[in-house]
Design a protein around this motif. Sequence first.
Motif, mmCIF file in Angstrom:
data_model
loop_
_atom_site.group_PDB
_atom_site.id
_atom_site.type_symbol
_atom_site.label_atom_id
_atom_site.label_comp_id
_atom_site.label_asym_id
_atom_site.label_seq_id
_atom_site.Cartn_x
_atom_site.Cartn_y
_atom_site.Cartn_z
ATOM 1 N N UNK A 1 -95.258 -131.589 19.231
ATOM 2 C CA UNK A 1 -95.572 -131.715 20.586
ATOM 3 C C UNK A 1 -95.239 -130.481 21.587
ATOM 4 N N UNK A 2 -96.156 -130.093 22.420
ATOM 5 C CA UNK A 2 -95.959 -129.113 23.499
ATOM 6 C C UNK A 2 -95.269 -129.469 24.706
ATOM 7 N N UNK A 3 -94.500 -128.466 25.514
ATOM 8 C CA UNK A 3 -94.243 -128.656 26.534
ATOM 9 C C UNK A 3 -94.432 -127.538 27.430
ATOM 10 N N UNK A 4 -94.377 -127.919 28.859
ATOM 11 C CA UNK A 4 -94.616 -126.455 29.858
ATOM 12 C C UNK A 4 -93.217 -125.988 30.035
ATOM 13 N N UNK A 5 -93.297 -125.279 30.998
ATOM 14 C CA UNK A 5 -91.900 -124.494 31.425
ATOM 15 C C UNK A 5 -91.036 -125.647 31.891
ATOM 16 N N UNK A 6 -91.765 -126.458 32.857
ATOM 17 C CA UNK A 6 -91.030 -127.229 33.797
ATOM 18 C C UNK A 6 -90.328 -128.298 32.829
ATOM 19 N N UNK A 7 -91.073 -128.632 31.986
ATOM 20 C CA UNK A 7 -90.584 -129.976 30.807
ATOM 21 C C UNK A 7 -89.599 -129.360 30.200
ATOM 22 N N UNK A 8 -89.536 -128.287 29.613
ATOM 23 C CA UNK A 8 -88.628 -127.823 28.990
ATOM 24 C C UNK A 8 -87.220 -127.459 29.532
ATOM 25 N N UNK A 9 -87.582 -126.994 30.703
ATOM 26 C CA UNK A 9 -86.563 -126.606 31.796
ATOM 27 C C UNK A 9 -85.721 -127.612 31.970
ATOM 28 N N UNK A 10 -86.260 -129.041 32.383
ATOM 29 C CA UNK A 10 -85.903 -130.236 32.529
ATOM 30 C C UNK A 10 -84.766 -130.710 31.210
ATOM 31 N N UNK A 11 -85.391 -130.376 30.097
ATOM 32 C CA UNK A 11 -84.665 -130.943 28.966
ATOM 33 C C UNK A 11 -83.270 -130.037 28.707
ATOM 34 N N UNK A 12 -83.488 -128.783 29.009
ATOM 35 C CA UNK A 12 -82.248 -127.896 28.820
ATOM 36 C C UNK A 12 -81.576 -128.203 30.235
ATOM 37 N N UNK A 13 -81.818 -128.591 31.408
ATOM 38 C CA UNK A 13 -81.267 -128.569 32.425
ATOM 39 C C UNK A 13 -80.795 -127.363 33.144
ATOM 40 N N UNK A 14 -82.089 -126.427 33.131
ATOM 41 C CA UNK A 14 -82.061 -125.339 33.761
ATOM 42 C C UNK A 14 -83.134 -124.947 34.786
ATOM 43 N N UNK A 15 -83.197 -124.170 35.630
ATOM 44 C CA UNK A 15 -84.245 -123.983 36.362
ATOM 45 C C UNK A 15 -85.663 -123.327 35.786
ATOM 46 N N UNK A 16 -86.590 -123.684 35.919
ATOM 47 C CA UNK A 16 -88.011 -122.898 35.324
ATOM 48 C C UNK A 16 -87.946 -121.486 35.752
ATOM 49 N N UNK A 17 -87.456 -121.138 36.659
ATOM 50 C CA UNK A 17 -87.285 -119.536 36.742
ATOM 51 C C UNK A 17 -86.363 -119.110 35.838
ATOM 52 N N UNK A 18 -85.384 -119.694 35.662
ATOM 53 C CA UNK A 18 -84.592 -119.033 34.246
ATOM 54 C C UNK A 18 -85.408 -118.883 33.145
ATOM 55 N N UNK A 19 -86.032 -119.930 32.725
ATOM 56 C CA UNK A 19 -86.835 -119.475 31.489
ATOM 57 C C UNK A 19 -87.766 -118.400 31.735
ATOM 58 N N UNK A 20 -88.491 -118.301 32.619
ATOM 59 C CA UNK A 20 -89.580 -117.215 32.899
ATOM 60 C C UNK A 20 -88.502 -115.810 33.069
ATOM 61 N N UNK A 21 -87.573 -115.843 33.661
ATOM 62 C CA UNK A 21 -86.781 -114.764 33.402
ATOM 63 C C UNK A 21 -86.491 -114.432 32.047
ATOM 64 N N UNK A 22 -85.923 -115.279 31.434
ATOM 65 C CA UNK A 22 -85.647 -115.012 29.759
ATOM 66 C C UNK A 22 -86.896 -114.432 29.193
ATOM 67 N N UNK A 23 -87.825 -114.836 29.471
ATOM 68 C CA UNK A 23 -89.304 -114.494 28.842
ATOM 69 C C UNK A 23 -89.264 -113.036 29.240
#
Length: 119
Positions: A1-23
């Motif tokens: 299954x695939x997820x967007x930044x928003x979906x995976x951020x929700x699963x991790x309980x972090x802001x989408x911007x956090x994942x974008x920053x990590x990337x």
Amino acid sequence: MTYTVGEIAKKLNVAPSTLRYYDKEGLLPFVERSAGGIRVFHDEDMDWLELIECMKHTGMPIKEIKHFIDYCVEGDSRINESLTPDDVPVEYHKYFERKWRADKEAAETGEPPKKYRAI
């Protein structure tokens, strides 16, 4: 299954911007991009993301987390190197020692091991 930044951020309980920053900082070399350039996450990426969040939660600097991720991505190419414990940054030793102690304590008290996620 695939997820967007928003979906995976929700699963991790972090802001989408956090994942974008990590990337942006190079912590997510495993993340694929769609033909349109959108980040695409898979179920197996969760382990990496949870590990990154754990290391960040312990106070490990982004630079050191990137170094660790780079080592992991290099994988088999490092197997033949003669690495010693001194080659591993002290932050990793401290993190895994804390995790080992917490898991040991949980086992002794009969509690389930703690889930290592950022709060």
